[in-house]
Design a protein around this motif. Structure first.
Motif, PDB file in Angstrom:
ATOM      1  N   TYR A  68     -36.008 101.434 101.639  1.00 23.03           N
ATOM      2  CA  TYR A  68     -36.948 102.162 102.324  1.00 23.03           C
ATOM      3  C   TYR A  68     -36.500 103.378 102.936  1.00 23.03           C
ATOM      4  N   ARG A  71     -35.523 106.269 100.846  1.00 19.72           N
ATOM      5  CA  ARG A  71     -36.582 107.003 100.246  1.00 19.72           C
ATOM      6  C   ARG A  71     -37.203 107.972 101.481  1.00 19.72           C
ATOM      7  N   LYS A  74     -34.819 110.973 101.725  1.00 13.85           N
ATOM      8  CA  LYS A  74     -35.119 111.607 100.518  1.00 13.85           C
ATOM      9  C   LYS A  74     -36.299 112.797 100.670  1.00 13.85           C
ATOM     10  N   GLU A  75     -37.315 111.936 101.209  1.00 18.12           N
ATOM     11  CA  GLU A  75     -38.465 112.543 101.246  1.00 18.12           C
ATOM     12  C   GLU A  75     -38.757 113.766 102.173  1.00 18.12           C
ATOM     13  N   GLU A  93     -33.797  96.640  92.866  1.00 19.80           N
ATOM     14  CA  GLU A  93     -33.737  97.987  93.797  1.00 19.80           C
ATOM     15  C   GLU A  93     -32.721  98.865  93.505  1.00 19.80           C
ATOM     16  N   GLU A  96     -33.242 102.430  91.649  1.00 14.71           N
ATOM     17  CA  GLU A  96     -33.767 103.702  92.551  1.00 14.71           C
ATOM     18  C   GLU A  96     -33.094 104.037  93.576  1.00 14.71           C
ATOM     19  N   LEU A 100     -31.241 107.869  94.330  1.00 15.17           N
ATOM     20  CA  LEU A 100     -31.793 108.763  95.639  1.00 15.17           C
ATOM     21  C   LEU A 100     -30.409 109.031  96.508  1.00 15.17           C
TER      22      LEU A 100
END
Ligand SMILES: *Cc1c(COP(=O)(O)O)cnc(C)c1O
Length: 384
Positions: A68, A71, A74-75, A93, A96, A100
């Motif tokens: 998390y 993510r 990266k976002e 996981e 993903e 990332l």
């Protein structure tokens, strides 16, 4: 967007001082530039993602403790580096995480064996080592080199595994150690000597060395020149890229927790009941434990009016500490705890159904901007 002045701040609220944040980031950027290293934000200390675009203009990227955080990095810093370390990764996981993360650090050879082929050519894999050299006293909970630690591969295991399978390092591009906590560069220098002595023979096989976090670089007495010398020496001696991943140093002294006095009770001393809680809003006060500084407050007895500051949860031990003030405090007064940006928002909880503190930014010009308020739904949503 909601703007306010200081007297209108909701309580409790975390107020992040953007000017101080930029001051810290400027300092870290100077280290990156002069030492020729890469500095990443360790998100676990400070994950206020509305500041990530700003942070990304100074630092090389983020590091994560799990999917998390990866993510989130990266976002909100999409064009920067995104690294990850976890003691173990869940199989479902991993795809993903690989998509990332630029660097993935494994905590054991068994994890590396498990995901080695999946990583091949898609990310830069590394191993966390455990130099088994403690430079901190007392705080075993914060010492990854404490006896029996699960964090990192000790040299005895490292050598044993490589003897059994000499090809095991094939594909490994870096080594990572994280052993410090709120420490100065003398502790890093000492640790580096041990790391080189124990693991130096493998430095010719890797591309990067990640020196973890715990470097209190933005603290006033931190010896930055020594840090720069250490990094340069490693770069020049071994031709390695060097990474640092501080959390605390990024947002050190860059936030406060503003709280209101709700009541004054008496039992041996006078006790203020606050709408902020150590257990819910600044758990390190109980976990570390330590006594946070408060604006205008001295040690007990130092000023005329001494109080015990405590919260309105049911937990008897939800006490922040004893403080003294120049004037008598009454319900409605505000108290502002210092250095509350780090390891606070990321750890908070709604125990007792306590309200989560609002999040506010203090802009460099002095204006306050409300980022987010929380309510009943935030409490309820995690419970059924
Ligand atoms: C906690 C942690 C950091 C950040 O540590 P700070 O003390 O906040 O600087 C960096 N890397 C790893 C692996 C960590 O566990």
């Amino acid at each position: 967007m909601k703007w306010m002045d200081q007297t209108e701040l909701p309580t409790p609220s975390y107020v992040i001082d953007e000017e101080k944040l930029v001051q810290n980031l400027t300092c870290l950027k100077r280290v990156e530039k002069e030492a020729g290293c890469h500095i990443l934000l360790a998100q676990k200390a400070f994950s206020m993602f509305c500041e990530y675009p700003l942070i990304g203009t100074y630092l090389s990227g983020t590091t994560a403790s799990g999917l998390y955080e990866a993510r989130l990095g990266k976002e909100y810093m999409p064009d920067r580096e995104n690294h990850i370390f976890s003691p173990a990764y869940k199989a479902e996981e991993m795809e993903e995480i690989i998509s990332l993360c630029d660097h993935i650090i494994f905590n054991s050879f068994s994890q590396w064996r498990k995901y080695r082929s999946l990583c091949s050519g898609r990310t830069s894999p590394g191993l966390r080592i455990n130099p088994e050299h403690s430079t901190q006293k007392g705080q075993e909970i914060y010492d990854p080199c404490a006896p029996g630690s699960r964090l990192g591969i000790p040299i005895s295991i490292f050598e044993k595994e490589l003897r059994a399978d000499p090809d095991l390092l094939g594909g490994i591009e870096g080594l990572h150690f994280h052993t410090l906590c709120e420490q100065n560069s003398d502790a890093l220098e000492e640790t580096l000597e041990v790391v080189e002595e124990k693991y130096g023979t493998w430095f010719s096989k890797i591309k990067w060395l990640n020196m973890g976090g715990g470097h209190h670089i933005t603290r006033e007495d931190y010896d930055i020149d020594r840090l720069i010398r250490c990094i340069k020496r490693i770069r020049e001696t071994y031709g390695l890229e060097v990474y640092l991943e501080p959390g605390e140093a990024v947002a050190l002294q860059a936030g406060t927790l503003v709280t209101e006095v709700l009541d004054v009770v008496e039992n041996e001393s006078r006790i203020l009941i606050l709408d902020a809680s150590a257990a819910c809003h600044m758990p390190d006060v109980l976990e570390m434990p330590y006594r946070p500084e408060a604006v205008g407050a001295g040690k007990p007895g130092e000023k005329k009016y001494t109080y015990r500051l405590a919260s309105c949860t049911c937990l008897a031990g939800d006490v922040i500490g004893d403080y003294s003030f120049d004037r008598e405090l009454v319900p409605g007064d505000r108290i502002c705890f210092l250095d509350m940006a780090i390891y606070s928002m990321v750890k908070n909880n709604t125990f007792n159904g306590m309200k989560l503190p609002s999040i506010v930014v203090k802009e460099p010009g002095g204006a306050y901007r409300l980022i987010r308020e929380f309510g009943y739904e935030d409490f309820k949503n995690r419970l059924s």
